[in-house]
Design an enzyme around this catalytic site. Structure first.
Site, PDB file in Angstrom:
ATOM      1  N   LYS A  36       0.787  -1.153   0.066  1.00 44.18           N
ATOM      2  CA  LYS A  36      -0.301  -0.194   0.040  1.00 44.18           C
ATOM      3  C   LYS A  36       0.910   1.365   0.468  1.00 44.18           C
ATOM      4  O   LYS A  36       0.122   2.261  -0.165  1.00 44.18           O
ATOM      5  CB  LYS A  36      -0.545  -0.115   1.618  1.00 44.18           C
ATOM      6  CG  LYS A  36      -2.228  -0.700   0.852  1.00 44.18           C
ATOM      7  CD  LYS A  36      -3.507  -0.657   1.784  1.00 44.18           C
ATOM      8  CE  LYS A  36      -4.256  -1.600   0.464  1.00 44.18           C
ATOM      9  NZ  LYS A  36      -5.449  -2.465   2.118  1.00 44.18           N
ATOM     10  N   LYS A  44      -5.777  -8.207  -7.218  1.00 49.09           N
ATOM     11  CA  LYS A  44      -6.857  -8.449  -6.607  1.00 49.09           C
ATOM     12  C   LYS A  44      -7.791  -7.528  -6.831  1.00 49.09           C
ATOM     13  O   LYS A  44      -7.623  -5.685  -7.049  1.00 49.09           O
ATOM     14  CB  LYS A  44      -7.169  -8.425  -5.218  1.00 49.09           C
ATOM     15  CG  LYS A  44      -6.564  -7.290  -3.894  1.00 49.09           C
ATOM     16  CD  LYS A  44      -6.981  -7.187  -2.648  1.00 49.09           C
ATOM     17  CE  LYS A  44      -7.256  -6.380  -1.309  1.00 49.09           C
ATOM     18  NZ  LYS A  44      -7.891  -6.996  -0.756  1.00 49.09           N
ATOM     19  N   LYS A  90     -11.333  -2.225  -3.818  1.00 42.09           N
ATOM     20  CA  LYS A  90     -12.194  -0.644  -3.790  1.00 42.09           C
ATOM     21  C   LYS A  90     -11.515   0.684  -4.257  1.00 42.09           C
ATOM     22  O   LYS A  90     -12.354   1.448  -5.083  1.00 42.09           O
ATOM     23  CB  LYS A  90     -12.856  -0.493  -2.563  1.00 42.09           C
ATOM     24  CG  LYS A  90     -13.887  -1.084  -2.316  1.00 42.09           C
ATOM     25  CD  LYS A  90     -14.211  -0.142  -0.558  1.00 42.09           C
ATOM     26  CE  LYS A  90     -13.703  -1.942  -0.163  1.00 42.09           C
ATOM     27  NZ  LYS A  90     -12.854  -1.882   1.183  1.00 42.09           N
TER      28      LYS A  90
HETATM   29  N1  AQP Z   1      -9.849  -8.790  -3.890  1.00 43.52           N
HETATM   30  C1  AQP Z   1     -11.021  -9.200  -3.086  1.00 43.52           C
HETATM   31  N2  AQP Z   1     -10.828 -11.087  -3.047  1.00 43.52           N
HETATM   32  C2  AQP Z   1     -11.311 -11.243  -2.294  1.00 43.52           C
HETATM   33  N3  AQP Z   1     -11.266 -10.710  -0.424  1.00 43.52           N
HETATM   34  C3  AQP Z   1     -11.237  -9.525  -0.588  1.00 43.52           C
HETATM   35  N4  AQP Z   1     -11.465  -8.544   0.958  1.00 43.52           N
HETATM   36  C4  AQP Z   1     -10.920  -7.475  -0.041  1.00 43.52           C
HETATM   37  N5  AQP Z   1     -11.032  -7.811  -1.447  1.00 43.52           N
HETATM   38  C5  AQP Z   1     -10.781  -9.066  -1.897  1.00 43.52           C
HETATM   39  C6  AQP Z   1     -12.037  -9.102   1.714  1.00 43.52           C
HETATM   40  O1  AQP Z   1     -13.127  -8.327   2.337  1.00 43.52           O
HETATM   41  C7  AQP Z   1     -12.456  -8.116   3.122  1.00 43.52           C
HETATM   42  C8  AQP Z   1     -12.554  -6.874   3.868  1.00 43.52           C
HETATM   43  O2  AQP Z   1     -11.736  -5.356   3.031  1.00 43.52           O
HETATM   44  P1  AQP Z   1     -11.588  -4.230   3.606  1.00 43.52           P
HETATM   45  O3  AQP Z   1     -12.210  -3.294   2.677  1.00 43.52           O
HETATM   46  O4  AQP Z   1     -12.073  -4.005   4.925  1.00 43.52           O
HETATM   47  O5  AQP Z   1      -9.263  -4.194   3.113  1.00 43.52           O
HETATM   48  P2  AQP Z   1      -8.517  -4.663   1.821  1.00 43.52           P
HETATM   49  O6  AQP Z   1      -8.902  -5.670   1.680  1.00 43.52           O
HETATM   50  O7  AQP Z   1      -8.024  -3.731   1.540  1.00 43.52           O
HETATM   51  O8  AQP Z   1      -9.860  -4.315   0.248  1.00 43.52           O
HETATM   52  P3  AQP Z   1     -10.185  -3.881  -1.046  1.00 43.52           P
HETATM   53  O9  AQP Z   1     -11.019  -3.558  -1.646  1.00 43.52           O
HETATM   54  O10 AQP Z   1      -8.571  -3.723  -1.341  1.00 43.52           O
HETATM   55  O11 AQP Z   1     -10.054  -2.143  -0.003  1.00 43.52           O
HETATM   56  P4  AQP Z   1      -9.117  -0.948  -1.007  1.00 43.52           P
HETATM   57  O12 AQP Z   1      -8.776  -0.774  -2.214  1.00 43.52           O
HETATM   58  O13 AQP Z   1      -9.290   0.546   0.695  1.00 43.52           O
HETATM   59  O14 AQP Z   1      -8.277  -1.409   0.105  1.00 43.52           O
HETATM   60  C9  AQP Z   1     -11.009  -8.546   4.318  1.00 43.52           C
HETATM   61  O15 AQP Z   1     -11.149  -9.851   4.862  1.00 43.52           O
HETATM   62  C10 AQP Z   1     -10.357  -8.863   2.911  1.00 43.52           C
HETATM   63  O16 AQP Z   1      -9.450  -9.464   2.923  1.00 43.52           O
END
Ligand code: AQP
Length: 338
Positions: A113, A196, A199
Site C-alpha cells: 500500500k 486483486k 475498492k
Molecule cells: N479481491 C478480494 N478477494 C477476496 N477477498 C477480498 N477482500 C477484499 N478484497 C478482496 C476481503 O474483504 C475484507 C474487507 O476488506 P477491506 O475493505 O477491509 O480491505 P481491503 O482488503 O483493503 O479491501 P479493498 O477492497 O482492496 O479496499 P481498498 O482498495 O480500500 O484497499 C477482507 O477480509 C479482505 O480480505
C-alpha cells in the site's frame, strides 16, 4: 468455550464482489454455528488510505447496509462502526507499547500500500495491523474470518496477544484463529487477473459493485479481460491463465457449481459464450442483494437502529476487556465520578 467472531470491512469505497465472496459470504455461512458474531465497519482504518474523508459517512452506511443485504441477521449479529467504540484505539495504544518494530516491518500489506513512497506514507498505515489486533482482541474473538490477504495480520494479532500476556504476566487474551474460505478466497480485478479486485482501483471496470444494475454488470463482464484460448476441459488447464481462472472462480462461487463442473460445461467454447452465462448467474445471485441494499439505504431510521444496537453491545464488551487490561497494567484506577 464460547465462540465469538469479529470481522470488518473498511468503508473506503463502493463495496464489491471480492468483499462479498471473499469475506461476507463466509461470515454468513459461519454465523449460525458461532455463539456471538460482531461485524464492524472499520472507519478508522479507512482514514489510513483515504485521500480525504468526504465520502466516509456515505461509505459507512453502504457497508452497514451491505452486511444486512448479503445475509447477516442484524438482530442476531452485532453491526457497528469502529469509531463508536473508543476502546479500539485505547487498546491499540497498549499494544503499540509491546509490539517490536521488526514485526511491523514484515507486513507485506504496508509494502504494497505504501509502494515506493514509504517516507511519505502515514504512521496510521504503518501501524494499522496493531489497531487490527486491538479490534480482534478487544472482543476476545475466537475466530476471525478474513480473505487470505489478511491472514498475516491475524497471525500478528496472535503474536501481540502473546506479547501482551507476557508483559502483563496474565493470560488476558486467548489466541484468535484466522478462518479463510476455501473457495474463491481471492477475487481478482476484471482488468488484470494478477491484481486483486479492490475498492481503490481507479477503474470502475475492474470490479463488480453490489450496487451495479444489470446493464452495468453485463457491460463489465463483456469488457472483462480474457485470453485467446477456449475454455479447457479440466481445471488444471486454467493454470497460468489468471483472467480465465478468475472468471471461472467467480462463476463457480455464484452458480454453486464446482470449477471442474464448469470446465466440463463450457469445454472448448470461446469466452463470449461463457461470459453470457456468467452474467446471468451473477444477476441471479446479486439482484436480491441489490434490492435489499437499496431499500435499507433509504431507511435511515432502521440503519441507525442496527448500528446503535451493535455499538451498545460492543461498548459493553470493550469496557470489560479494558478494565481487565488496565488492572493488570497497574494503572491508577479512575476516582469515582470521573
Ligand atoms: N479481491 C478480494 N478477494 C477476496 N477477498 C477480498 N477482500 C477484499 N478484497 C478482496 C476481503 O474483504 C475484507 C474487507 O476488506 P477491506 O475493505 O477491509 O480491505 P481491503 O482488503 O483493503 O479491501 P479493498 O477492497 O482492496 O479496499 P481498498 O482498495 O480500500 O484497499 C477482507 O477480509 C479482505 O480480505
Amino acid at each position: 468455550m464460547a465462540t465469538r467472531i469479529l470481522s470488518g470491512i473498511r468503508p473506503t469505497g463502493n463495496i464489491h464482489l471480492g468483499n462479498y465472496l471473499g469475506a461476507i459470504k463466509n461470515w454468513v455461512s459461519m454465523a449460525d454455528s458461532i455463539d456471538e458474531t460482531l461485524f464492524c465497519i472499520v472507519d478508522q482504518h479507512a482514514l489510513t488510505t483515504a485521500e480525504d474523508a468526504s465520502n466516509l459517512y456515505e461509505n459507512t452506511r453502504l457497508i452497514a447496509a451491505a452486511y444486512v443485504a448479503c445475509g447477516i441477521n442484524p438482530d442476531k449479529s452485532y453491526i457497528f462502526a469502529q469509531s463508536h467504540v473508543p476502546g479500539h484505539t485505547e487498546l491499540a495504544w497498549y499494544f503499540n507499547c509491546v509490539t517490536p518494530l521488526g514485526w511491523l516491518n514484515r507486513m507485506t500489506q504496508f509494502k504494497d500500500k505504501a509502494g515506493k513512497n514509504k517516507e511519505h506514507a502515514n504512521l496510521g498505515l504503518y501501524s494499522y495491523p496493531v489497531l487490527m489486533a486491538a479490534d480482534i482482541l478487544l472482543y476476545k474473538a475466537t475466530h476471525v474470518p478474513v480473505g487470505e490477504d489478511q491472514k498475516q495480520h491475524v497471525e500478528l494479532a496472535r503474536d501481540i496477544a502473546g506479547a501482551f500476556n507476557n508483559y502483563a504476566k496474565h493470560e488476558i487474551f486467548t489466541l484468535p484463529e484466522p478462518v479463510i474460505p476455501t473457495q474463491s478466497a481471492r477475487i481478482m480485478s476484471l482488468r488484470d487477473g494478477t491484481k486483486k479486485m479492490s475498492k481503490s482501483d481507479i477503474s470502475d471496470y475492474s470490479r463488480i459493485h453490489l450496487t451495479d444494475d444489470d446493464d452495468t454488470l453485463a457491460l463489465k463482464i463483456r469488457k472483462a479481460k480474457t485470453d485467446m484460448e477456449p475454455i479447457p476441459q479440466v481445471k488444471e488447464g486454467l493454470e497460468n491463465r489468471p483472467e480465465a481462472k478468475n472468471l471461472m472462480g467467480i462463476y463457480s462461487a455464484v452458480s454453486g457449481k464446482s470449477i471442474e463442473q464448469a470446465c466440463l460445461q463450457f469445454e472448448g467454447q470461446p469466452f463470449s459464450a461463457f461470459k453470457s452465462e456468467l452474467t446471468d448467474a451473477l444477476i441471479n445471485h446479486l439482484e436480491p442483494i441489490r434490492r435489499k441494499l437499496t431499500l435499507l439505504l433509504d431507511d435511515k431510521d432502521e440503519l441507525d437502529r442496527i448500528i446503535t444496537r451493535g455499538a451498545t453491545r460492543a461498548n459493553i464488551l470493550s469496557q470489560e476487556s479494558l478494565s481487565d487490561v488496565k488492572s493488570h497494567l497497574n494503572l491508577y484506577p479512575k476516582p469515582k465520578g470521573l
